[in-house]
Design a protein around this motif. Structure first.
Motif, PDB file in Angstrom:
ATOM      1  N   ARG A  42      65.917  -5.841  12.836  1.00 47.89           N
ATOM      2  CA  ARG A  42      66.883  -4.731  12.919  1.00 47.89           C
ATOM      3  C   ARG A  42      67.412  -4.572  14.333  1.00 47.89           C
ATOM      4  O   ARG A  42      68.615  -4.341  14.523  1.00 47.89           O
ATOM      5  CB  ARG A  42      66.241  -3.425  12.440  1.00 47.89           C
ATOM      6  N   THR A  43      66.552  -4.666  15.322  1.00 50.60           N
ATOM      7  CA  THR A  43      66.996  -4.515  16.706  1.00 50.60           C
ATOM      8  C   THR A  43      68.047  -5.564  17.062  1.00 50.60           C
ATOM      9  O   THR A  43      69.061  -5.259  17.713  1.00 50.60           O
ATOM     10  CB  THR A  43      65.805  -4.624  17.670  1.00 50.60           C
ATOM     11  N   ARG A  44      67.860  -6.804  16.616  1.00 53.64           N
ATOM     12  CA  ARG A  44      68.830  -7.855  16.910  1.00 53.64           C
ATOM     13  C   ARG A  44      70.148  -7.612  16.177  1.00 53.64           C
ATOM     14  O   ARG A  44      71.227  -7.900  16.704  1.00 53.64           O
ATOM     15  CB  ARG A  44      68.244  -9.226  16.545  1.00 53.64           C
ATOM     16  N   ILE A  45      70.059  -7.092  14.960  1.00 53.14           N
ATOM     17  CA  ILE A  45      71.289  -6.773  14.226  1.00 53.14           C
ATOM     18  C   ILE A  45      72.090  -5.713  14.981  1.00 53.14           C
ATOM     19  O   ILE A  45      73.314  -5.830  15.145  1.00 53.14           O
ATOM     20  CB  ILE A  45      70.963  -6.297  12.803  1.00 53.14           C
ATOM     21  N   GLU A  46      71.387  -4.692  15.447  1.00 54.32           N
ATOM     22  CA  GLU A  46      72.080  -3.579  16.099  1.00 54.32           C
ATOM     23  C   GLU A  46      72.595  -3.929  17.493  1.00 54.32           C
ATOM     24  O   GLU A  46      73.677  -3.485  17.888  1.00 54.32           O
ATOM     25  CB  GLU A  46      71.130  -2.376  16.177  1.00 54.32           C
TER      26      GLU A  46
END
Length: 565
Positions: A50-54
């Protein structure tokens, strides 16, 4: 003693014995990654993507996504790449993943227990219209799926969903998937026990918890206290269904090891009665067994059903009690046979508080964002703030006063949402199909909808419960093996020798306490063009040959092959 020269074992060439280090069970010390999926899960927990997506992918775009995130970890947040348009079913098993991938995603919104407020439903509808080209499908696991999602829009979609208490966390991936629940939990007059508190406690303990975010494969759960057995408990990894214990009162009967796909298995009873306040403990114990003892060496043997089949229910219960619960479970009764043939709650029904709930049938689960928003508005106009999704691709409006029911029904019917549908509208389900799914071989949604229209026109007097399930590939997302008429998509040869879309036919499958898999008639395949003629022919023979009160599944089991062809 060495064998004599006359001993056949002496003359036979020695076979090379192939050995492997067990089945990849962590509890047996087999932690070495045994396939690519186990490697990428070991490299980084799927929840971390999720962190990489955001921070990266939503800003740099689709081409910046690491392949192990794209086709692996992003599923932990409900994201699958969808099928590139224009690729026919013959290329499904031939092309590489990157050739099948479109630069858009399917996004699955998890709806545990099928529970939605009208405000939540409206937000899903608005997201659909703004970010998903209006698409929305109600699944047979109570979720709602959107398509055409761009990676750039995902953080904003998450923000809007989470603002109203919704999530895509672990909606896909090797994780604890959505928890199925009775859509009329807590309100039905005939309910044995309300499983909602248990579902909420399991959500709190398990979902998004890294102790359970690396499972051998998906883990499917179902909890219902309805006597209709309305959560397809027979085909879940774990299911708890309402029963009345003669000494201890209402509680749950425990089942494990169900699942379909290419190796279907009906779940087995462990013979254990579980009180409401222990359901979350038992669920945590079963999912922990799967994590620790589940087979990780081969993906096609990594579901819990294979472990249960190898161990048997007695050993499984013993390991659960001795190693994970630290106590014995009480023996208990099996659930009773449901009195209703339909388990979808369609129609008008009285609630225990004197109000009514109204179930309705979209076409094969396909709606759109504008319709979802209109459903929310119609429900609110008639005094309701709660709606539900079902495990049969249906929806329900709760809490309607008696004098508002007729008006609500009229409002839903105006949206082509049938409260008194034909057996064909009510009983036909379809998976996503080749329009969006990279695994599919044939079209399903439009074909299912057209089949409904044809059967309603050809058989207007047919009034028996009948389930017709269309699946685009062998993976059984639409539960083909347990339908009266199950249709598995594949390429077939038509009368002119051309390869065209068609279906292998399964007949006489069923859920309920007489659960079983459909019968395959040798060599029986139908083209998509022939499908309405075939279904009409079989249903007319059923009407002509059935005994009094005989269900289609029972007739199909005894009929000769000529009658089924």
């Amino acid at each position: 003693m060495a064998p004599s020269p006359q001993d056949p074992a002496a003359a036979a060439p020695r076979r090379k014995v192939s050995r492997h280090r067990g089945e990849g069970q962590w509890a047996a010390g087999h932690h070495t990654p045994l396939n690519g999926n186990e490697q990428f899960k070991k490299d980084d927990d799927g929840l971390n993507v999720r962190t990489r997506i955001e921070t990266i992918y939503s800003k740099r775009g689709f081409d910046s996504i690491d392949p192990n995130d794209l086709r692996g970890r992003m599923r932990w947040w409900g994201l699958y790449t969808q099928r590139k348009p224009g690729i026919d079913g013959g290329k499904t098993a031939v092309l590489e993943p990157e050739e099948l991938d479109d630069k858009y995603f399917m996004l699955r919104v998890r709806i545990d227990g099928g529970r939605l407020t009208t405000a939540q439903l409206r937000v899903i509808g608005e997201i659909s219209q703004e970010f998903a080209r209006g698409t929305a499908d109600i699944t047979d696991r109570q979720n709602i799926q959107l398509h055409w999602i761009r990676i750039e829009d995902v953080p904003e979609i998450w923000r809007r969903l989470e603002d109203v208490g919704l999530s895509t966390t672990e909606a896909c991936g090797d994780t604890p998937r959505v928890i199925l629940g009775s859509p009329v939990a807590g309100i039905a007059e005939d309910e044995i026990i309300d499983g909602t508190p248990a579902i909420e406690e399991i959500q709190r303990r398990v979902i998004g918890n890294k102790a359970f975010s690396n499972l051998p494969r998906k883990f499917k759960s179902a909890i219902s206290g309805s006597p209709l057995l309305d959560v397809a408990h027979e085909i879940n990894d774990i299911a708890l269904v309402g029963v009345e214990h003669p000494e201890h009162g209402p509680g749950f009967d425990l089942w494990v090891g169900g699942g379909l796909s290419t190796n279907p298995k009906i779940g087995v009873r462990l013979g254990a009665w579980v009180p409401l306040d222990e359901v979350a403990d038992v669920h945590e114990g079963v999912i922990s067994i799967f994590r620790d003892y589940g087979y990780r060496r081969l993906r096609n043997r990594a579901r819990l059903k294979f472990l249960v089949a190898d161990w048997g229910p007695e050993r499984f219960r013993q390991v659960l009690e001795d190693e994970y619960l630290g106590r014995k479970l009480l023996d208990g009764p099996a659930p009773e046979q449901p009195v209703e043939r339909w388990r979808d709650h369609v129609g008008v029904h009285r609630q225990r508080d004197g109000r009514f709930y109204v179930g309705f049938a979209p076409r094969v689960g396909r709606v759109d964002g504008a319709t979802l928003a209109k459903i929310a508005s119609v429900a609110e106009e008639h005094g309701s703030g709660r709606v539900r999704t079902t495990t049969e691709q249906k929806m329900i409006v709760l809490d309607v006063e008696g004098d508002r029911v007729d008006s609500l029904v009229a409002g839903l019917e105006a949206l082509d949402l049938r409260v008194s549908p034909s057996p064909f509208r009510r009983g036909t389900m379809a998976c996503t199909g080749i329009e969006f799914c990279k695994l599919a071989i044939v079209e399903t949604k439009a074909r299912g909808s057209a089949l409904i229209d044809e059967l309603e026109r050809r058989l207007p007097e047919f009034d028996e419960p009948i389930t017709i399930n269309l699946n685009g590939c062998p993976n059984a997302c639409a539960r083909i093996q347990v339908a009266d008429i199950g249709l598995k998509g594949q390429l077939v040869v038509d009368e002119d020798g051309n390869q065209v879309e068609g279906y292998q036919v399964h007949l006489g499958g069923a859920l309920g306490l007489e659960a079983g898999f459909g019968r395959k008639v040798r060599g029986l395949k139908v083209t998509s063009k022939e499908l309405p003629d075939y279904v009409e022919r079989v249903l007319r023979r059923f009407e002509a040959e059935r005994a009094d009160g005989e269900r289609f599944a029972a007739w199909a089991a005894r009929a000769d092959e000529e009658a089924l062809s």
